[in-house]
Design a protein around this motif. Structure first.
Motif, PDB file in Angstrom:
ATOM      1  N   ARG A 221      52.395  33.569  32.361  1.00  0.00           N
ATOM      2  CA  ARG A 221      52.500  32.205  32.907  1.00  0.00           C
ATOM      3  C   ARG A 221      52.443  32.181  34.437  1.00  0.00           C
ATOM      4  O   ARG A 221      52.479  31.100  35.030  1.00  0.00           O
ATOM      5  CB  ARG A 221      53.807  31.558  32.436  1.00  0.00           C
ATOM      6  N   LEU A 222      52.369  33.338  35.078  1.00  0.00           N
ATOM      7  CA  LEU A 222      52.434  33.405  36.539  1.00  0.00           C
ATOM      8  C   LEU A 222      51.064  33.483  37.197  1.00  0.00           C
ATOM      9  O   LEU A 222      50.980  33.513  38.423  1.00  0.00           O
ATOM     10  CB  LEU A 222      53.266  34.621  36.970  1.00  0.00           C
ATOM     11  N   ASP A 223      50.011  33.534  36.402  1.00  0.00           N
ATOM     12  CA  ASP A 223      48.650  33.681  36.921  1.00  0.00           C
ATOM     13  C   ASP A 223      48.509  34.923  37.798  1.00  0.00           C
ATOM     14  O   ASP A 223      48.006  34.864  38.916  1.00  0.00           O
ATOM     15  CB  ASP A 223      48.192  32.440  37.687  1.00  0.00           C
ATOM     16  N   ASN A 224      48.965  36.057  37.269  1.00  0.00           N
ATOM     17  CA  ASN A 224      48.789  37.315  37.996  1.00  0.00           C
ATOM     18  C   ASN A 224      47.319  37.584  38.289  1.00  0.00           C
ATOM     19  O   ASN A 224      46.978  38.049  39.377  1.00  0.00           O
ATOM     20  CB  ASN A 224      49.384  38.470  37.195  1.00  0.00           C
ATOM     21  N   VAL A 225      46.462  37.304  37.313  1.00  0.00           N
ATOM     22  CA  VAL A 225      45.029  37.549  37.518  1.00  0.00           C
ATOM     23  C   VAL A 225      44.511  36.741  38.696  1.00  0.00           C
ATOM     24  O   VAL A 225      43.810  37.260  39.577  1.00  0.00           O
ATOM     25  CB  VAL A 225      44.235  37.232  36.234  1.00  0.00           C
ATOM     26  N   GLY A 226      44.888  35.463  38.751  1.00  0.00           N
ATOM     27  CA  GLY A 226      44.453  34.618  39.849  1.00  0.00           C
ATOM     28  C   GLY A 226      44.999  35.069  41.189  1.00  0.00           C
ATOM     29  O   GLY A 226      44.298  35.048  42.207  1.00  0.00           O
ATOM     30  N   GLN A 227      46.274  35.501  41.196  1.00  0.00           N
ATOM     31  CA  GLN A 227      46.871  35.976  42.442  1.00  0.00           C
ATOM     32  C   GLN A 227      46.190  37.254  42.923  1.00  0.00           C
ATOM     33  O   GLN A 227      45.923  37.418  44.126  1.00  0.00           O
ATOM     34  CB  GLN A 227      48.366  36.207  42.256  1.00  0.00           C
ATOM     35  N   ILE A 228      45.915  38.171  41.995  1.00  0.00           N
ATOM     36  CA  ILE A 228      45.236  39.413  42.370  1.00  0.00           C
ATOM     37  C   ILE A 228      43.841  39.118  42.926  1.00  0.00           C
ATOM     38  O   ILE A 228      43.431  39.655  43.959  1.00  0.00           O
ATOM     39  CB  ILE A 228      45.147  40.369  41.167  1.00  0.00           C
ATOM     40  N   LYS A 229      43.113  38.229  42.246  1.00  0.00           N
ATOM     41  CA  LYS A 229      41.780  37.855  42.722  1.00  0.00           C
ATOM     42  C   LYS A 229      41.836  37.290  44.129  1.00  0.00           C
ATOM     43  O   LYS A 229      41.044  37.665  45.003  1.00  0.00           O
ATOM     44  CB  LYS A 229      41.162  36.822  41.772  1.00  0.00           C
ATOM     45  N   ALA A 230      42.774  36.373  44.349  1.00  0.00           N
ATOM     46  CA  ALA A 230      42.870  35.718  45.666  1.00  0.00           C
ATOM     47  C   ALA A 230      43.179  36.731  46.764  1.00  0.00           C
ATOM     48  O   ALA A 230      42.575  36.696  47.845  1.00  0.00           O
ATOM     49  CB  ALA A 230      43.944  34.635  45.622  1.00  0.00           C
ATOM     50  N   LEU A 231      44.092  37.640  46.496  1.00  0.00           N
ATOM     51  CA  LEU A 231      44.452  38.644  47.497  1.00  0.00           C
ATOM     52  C   LEU A 231      43.277  39.570  47.796  1.00  0.00           C
ATOM     53  O   LEU A 231      42.979  39.861  48.968  1.00  0.00           O
ATOM     54  CB  LEU A 231      45.661  39.447  47.018  1.00  0.00           C
ATOM     55  N   ARG A 232      42.613  40.031  46.758  1.00  0.00           N
ATOM     56  CA  ARG A 232      41.498  40.961  46.963  1.00  0.00           C
ATOM     57  C   ARG A 232      40.319  40.283  47.654  1.00  0.00           C
ATOM     58  O   ARG A 232      39.693  40.855  48.556  1.00  0.00           O
ATOM     59  CB  ARG A 232      41.079  41.565  45.625  1.00  0.00           C
ATOM     60  N   GLU A 233      40.034  39.048  47.265  1.00  0.00           N
ATOM     61  CA  GLU A 233      38.923  38.320  47.880  1.00  0.00           C
ATOM     62  C   GLU A 233      39.212  38.013  49.344  1.00  0.00           C
ATOM     63  O   GLU A 233      38.294  37.882  50.155  1.00  0.00           O
ATOM     64  CB  GLU A 233      38.639  37.041  47.093  1.00  0.00           C
ATOM     65  N   ALA A 234      40.511  37.932  49.683  1.00  0.00           N
ATOM     66  CA  ALA A 234      40.893  37.662  51.074  1.00  0.00           C
ATOM     67  C   ALA A 234      40.993  38.938  51.904  1.00  0.00           C
ATOM     68  O   ALA A 234      41.281  38.883  53.100  1.00  0.00           O
ATOM     69  CB  ALA A 234      42.218  36.914  51.111  1.00  0.00           C
ATOM     70  N   GLY A 235      40.779  40.093  51.266  1.00  0.00           N
ATOM     71  CA  GLY A 235      40.704  41.343  52.022  1.00  0.00           C
ATOM     72  C   GLY A 235      41.825  42.328  51.800  1.00  0.00           C
ATOM     73  O   GLY A 235      41.825  43.403  52.408  1.00  0.00           O
ATOM     74  N   TYR A 236      42.788  42.017  50.919  1.00  0.00           N
ATOM     75  CA  TYR A 236      43.871  42.974  50.667  1.00  0.00           C
ATOM     76  C   TYR A 236      43.338  44.170  49.889  1.00  0.00           C
ATOM     77  O   TYR A 236      42.674  44.005  48.859  1.00  0.00           O
ATOM     78  CB  TYR A 236      45.003  42.290  49.882  1.00  0.00           C
ATOM     79  N   ILE A 237      43.637  45.375  50.367  1.00  0.00           N
ATOM     80  CA  ILE A 237      43.122  46.587  49.718  1.00  0.00           C
ATOM     81  C   ILE A 237      44.249  47.555  49.339  1.00  0.00           C
ATOM     82  O   ILE A 237      43.994  48.693  48.963  1.00  0.00           O
ATOM     83  CB  ILE A 237      42.100  47.313  50.615  1.00  0.00           C
TER      84      ILE A 237
END
Length: 270
Positions: A221-237
């Motif tokens: 229910r926390l949208d982990n997939v969406g959070q991971i996508k957003a972080l990676r697309e914003a440059g988090y490595i």
């Protein structure tokens, strides 16, 4: 996009001896781990010397990305300074790269003006201690309503104010990010991501607590997939570290199997 760099927090299997925990990480082809100072009967609380931890990690090819954690870090006093010094020394001696900093979470220290001042005082005191040891301070806002630091934006502003971006980074915890209701992410200032899911369909967001935190699956229910996508697309490595607190996860006879399934689910989703 490159595969997710997963890590394991010892909270994945808190009763597992640390040698076995490192071995499990290796089995899963995970090379980054977090150790803790709050597990009764296990390292670090059982008195395991830092040199033993360092040697055990080396045998399994592990990088200790953090010790979790200095509690109530933003309630700075002589006791906290002593605790910080001991944990920073242990981190340095065992080869850990960072120390997680957890704020007061009992309803105190939340007043506007006071909480910001307390945060700055603690960061100013910690900076020379961390810098001398070459250890990063990982500030982890908690999304609970009673927490004295729930906003990543507020933490980032304090770090910027001190010009201490090389000393301090943020922890983006997917559970606490969801609870805090703060949409902003800070990929450039993020040093670690904690992963856990909530699958209980009935608990309200306001009532979500650590015991609800399970391994992430299709019922999350926390949208982990969406959070991971957003972080990676914003440059988090950096690393994405599993940190479940639910007792049913801790009771698993084969945690590696469940962890692998969660890793595969997340990898396929992003």
């Amino acid at each position: 996009m490159n595969s997710i760099r997963f890590a394991l927090n010892h909270m994945c299997a808190p009763s597992m001896p640390i040698d076995d925990f490192f071995a499990m990480a290796k089995l899963l082809d995970v090379h980054s781990v977090e150790i803790r100072n709050d597990l009764a009967g296990n390292a670090i609380l059982n008195g395991t010397p830092a040199a033993v931890i360092k040697a055990s990690a080396a045998v399994c090819g592990m990088t200790i990305i953090s010790i979790n954690a200095l509690q109530r870090f933003n309630e700075w006093n002589d006791t906290r300074a002593e605790e910080a010094r001991a944990l920073i020394d242990y981190a340095s001696d065992c080869g850990a790269k960072a120390l997680v900093l957890v704020p007061i979470n009992d309803g105190s220290g939340r007043q506007d003006g006071i909480r910001q001042a307390n945060l700055l005082t603690a960061l100013q005191a910690l900076k020379p201690m961390l810098d001398a040891a070459g250890i990063i301070g990982l500030v982890e806002p908690l999304g609970f309503a009673i927490c004295s630091l729930s906003s990543k934006r507020e933490a980032a502003a304090a770090i910027d104010h001190l010009g201490a971006q090389s000393t301090f980074k943020l922890v983006h915890d997917t559970f606490h990010h969801h609870l805090a209701g703060e949409n902003a992410i800070f990929p450039a200032m993020t040093g670690l991501v904690h992963l856990s899911g909530v699958s209980d369909p009935d608990v309200t967001i306001a009532d979500m607590r650590d015991p609800h935190r399970v391994l992430v699956d299709e019922n999350d229910r926390l949208d982990n997939v969406g959070q991971i996508k957003a972080l990676r697309e914003a440059g988090y490595i950096g690393p994405f570290s599993f940190e479940p607190f639910a007792s049913d996860v801790h009771a698993l006879e084969k945690p590696a199997v469940a962890l692998k399934a969660s890793m595969e689910y997340l990898a396929s989703g992003v």
